[in-house]
Write an enzyme that holds these catalytic residues in place. Structure first.
Site, PDB file in Angstrom:
ATOM      1  N   ARG A  23       0.920  -1.235  -0.029  1.00  0.00           N
ATOM      2  CA  ARG A  23       0.043  -0.225   0.050  1.00  0.00           C
ATOM      3  C   ARG A  23       0.820   1.298   0.114  1.00  0.00           C
ATOM      4  NH1 ARG A  23      -3.669  -2.835   3.117  1.00  0.00           N
ATOM      5  NH2 ARG A  23      -2.511  -2.382   4.892  1.00  0.00           N
ATOM      6  N   CYS A  44      -5.205 -17.915  16.352  1.00  0.00           N
ATOM      7  CA  CYS A  44      -6.037 -17.809  17.387  1.00  0.00           C
ATOM      8  C   CYS A  44      -7.645 -18.391  17.315  1.00  0.00           C
ATOM      9  CB  CYS A  44      -6.414 -15.924  17.586  1.00  0.00           C
ATOM     10  SG  CYS A  44      -5.187 -15.091  17.551  1.00  0.00           S
TER      11      CYS A  44
END
Ligand code: FAD
Length: 450
Positions: A23, A44
């Site tokens: 970006r 997670c």
């Protein structure tokens, strides 16, 4: 010619850095080398995936497949393992595991996002011992899923947050579960009443706890403890902690810190300015302890990656540090912390004072109100908040995040007591749990000071 940015490791920190660098600098040449076949997945989420394969299938854990990075012009090479860093030449020795081919990859700027790996179980095991599993990568979870039909009883080694989340997952699947914890109690870094609340919750849900003994061996379908006890098992899940993956860095002469993870500055640079480190392989600066710590957490890895990716691509970003804020849930009970516990505060040079309060999460007459246990710690001399630990079935997340914000702002306990928070009976009691805890500790600090 644009600089060649090379990233090793493609789960949280590495992929965040790659996307951020892209970006920031549309023309940069970005190469990501990842040993696993999968990238950008939520480790997670693995316990939740295991607990309910239909509602959280494997595909939902993957944030972006390799092709999505390639579309953005990132040269994403999965099943590529970096075997050596040659700092003098500015190159890597890479093994393409698929083609079984070794080649040299040059870099101008390098990011180590090699993460962490589970501590291995190293005890004698007979040939008919129960199989051993780990829960770190998505492939570890695949292996467990494959074995599920043969598993009736699981013994989990380690009563930390991953062991506890896994215990709940296996229970939800209808398996018998036992946890072996070497320490005499669960979660010794938490204040005793909070650790006891977790123990109670785990036992109430049918999980057997064996505490205060270590595993000495595995034999015929059993885990053997050093006190002679034998626990039957169809699977042994080892969840005894992780270590940072720093061998590549160490072999190249990159400096490691006292924690064993890679030393970085606020720009995520190692001792070599063109070599960065981020995520579970790197240290972080702890804003309350005023020292480098190692906190292998997903949110930290993402924030590290963003800073490293910006800086590698020619921008300027600074990682402001961590507070050690973390949360997990076991059988409905949230367990959260931020800042320092009492013993950690002493080690950091403070003279702490702490108090435990038990308070309702919402107006007592509201159906959803549940009691929270809050252990708040402050500095005796200044009254500054140093840390907080919370357990509860409701609003523990909001409570810990409020204290985390207070810590970030360097507030004192009396500020905590005076915070202007949103009140209505369905959300909070008229005095919020953090305000009650702040008020109680404020009085104690005042008594000590005056
Ligand atoms: P890793 O995820 O370890 O990824 C590093 C990657 O680098 C790996 O794929 C590895 O194969 C690759 N690699 C290493 N060496 C090389 C090499 N030489 N060449 C090529 N590739 C290499 N955190 C939270 O904040 N909240 C939670 O609720 C939470 N729950 C978790 C539950 C579980 C079961 C687990 C396992 C972790 C959990 N975490 C949680 C921690 C979180 O997942 C990690 O902090 C995060 O994955 C770290 O990301 P990372 O990119 O730094 O490293």
């Amino acid at each position: 010619m644009s600089e060649r940015l090379v990233i090793i490791g493609g789960v949280a920190a590495g992929t965040k850095a790659a996307a951020t660098a892209r970006r920031r600098n549309a023309g940069a040449r970005i190469v990501l080398l990842q040993e696993e076949a999968d990238v950008s997945y939520s480790a997670c989420g693995l316990p939740y995936h295991l607990a309910d394969l239909d509602r959280i299938p494997r595909s939902k854990l993957i944030a972006r497949p390799p092709e999505a990075f390639r579309v953005d012009g990132i040269d994403m090479r999965t099943r590529h393992r970096v075997e050596e860093i040659d700092l003098d030449r500015g190159s890597l020795r890479v093994c393409d595991l698929q083609a079984d081919h070794v080649y040299t990859e040059p870099f101008d700027r390098l990011l180590l996002a090699t993460g962490a790996r589970p501590k291995r179980l190293n005890v004698p095991a007979s040939p008919d011992a129960p199989p051993i599993a780990y829960l770190r990568s998505i492939v570890d979870a695949d292996r467990i899923v494959d074995r599920l039909p043969d598993i009736r009883r699981v013994v989990i080694l380690g009563g930390g947050y991953i062991g506890l989340e896994a215990a709940e997952a296996f229970s939800r699947l209808g398996r018998e579960v036992a946890i072996v914890e070497m320490m005499p109690r669960l979660l010794p870094a938490f204040a005793l009443p909070l650790g006891q609340a977790v123990e109670e919750r785990v036992r109430e849900n049918g999980v057997e706890l064996f505490m205060g003994s270590a595993v000495s061996g595995l034999d015929r379908k059993h885990v053997v403890l050093d006190n002679g006890e034998r626990i039957s098992a169809d699977l042994v899940l080892v969840a005894t902690g992780v270590t940072p993956s720093t061998e590549l860095a160490a072999a190249a002469g990159i400096t490691l810190g006292h924690t064993g993870a890679i030393t970085v500055n606020a720009e995520m640079q190692t001792n070599l300015p063109h070599v960065y480190a981020a995520g579970d392989c790197a240290e972080s600066y702890h804003r309350v302890a005023n020292r480098a710590v190692w906190l292998p957490l997903g949110d930290v890895a993402n924030r590290h990656g963003k800073v490293a990716g910006t800086n590698m691509a020619g921008g300027r970003a600074v990682f402001p540090g961590v507070l050690g804020t973390a949360i997990f849930k076991v059988f409905g009970l949230a367990v959260a912390r931020t800042g320092l516990g009492e013993a950690e505060a002493v080690t950091a040079g403070y003279r702490p004072i702490s108090q435990v309060v038990e308070v309702p999460s919402r107006a007592r007459y509201m159906e959803k109100s549940r009691n929270l246990l809050i252990h708040l710690t402050a500095d005796r001399a200044s009254g500054k908040v140093l840390g907080c630990q919370v357990t509860g079935d409701d609003a523990a997340d909001k409570t810990i995040d409020t204290v985390a914000a207070a810590l970030w702002g360097n507030l004192a306990v009396e500020d905590l007591a005076d915070l202007d928070l949103a009140y209505a009976p369905p959300f909070l009691p008229v005095l919020a749990p953090v305000q009650v805890a702040g008020e109680v500790l404020k009085k104690q600090v005042g008594a000590m000071q005056g």
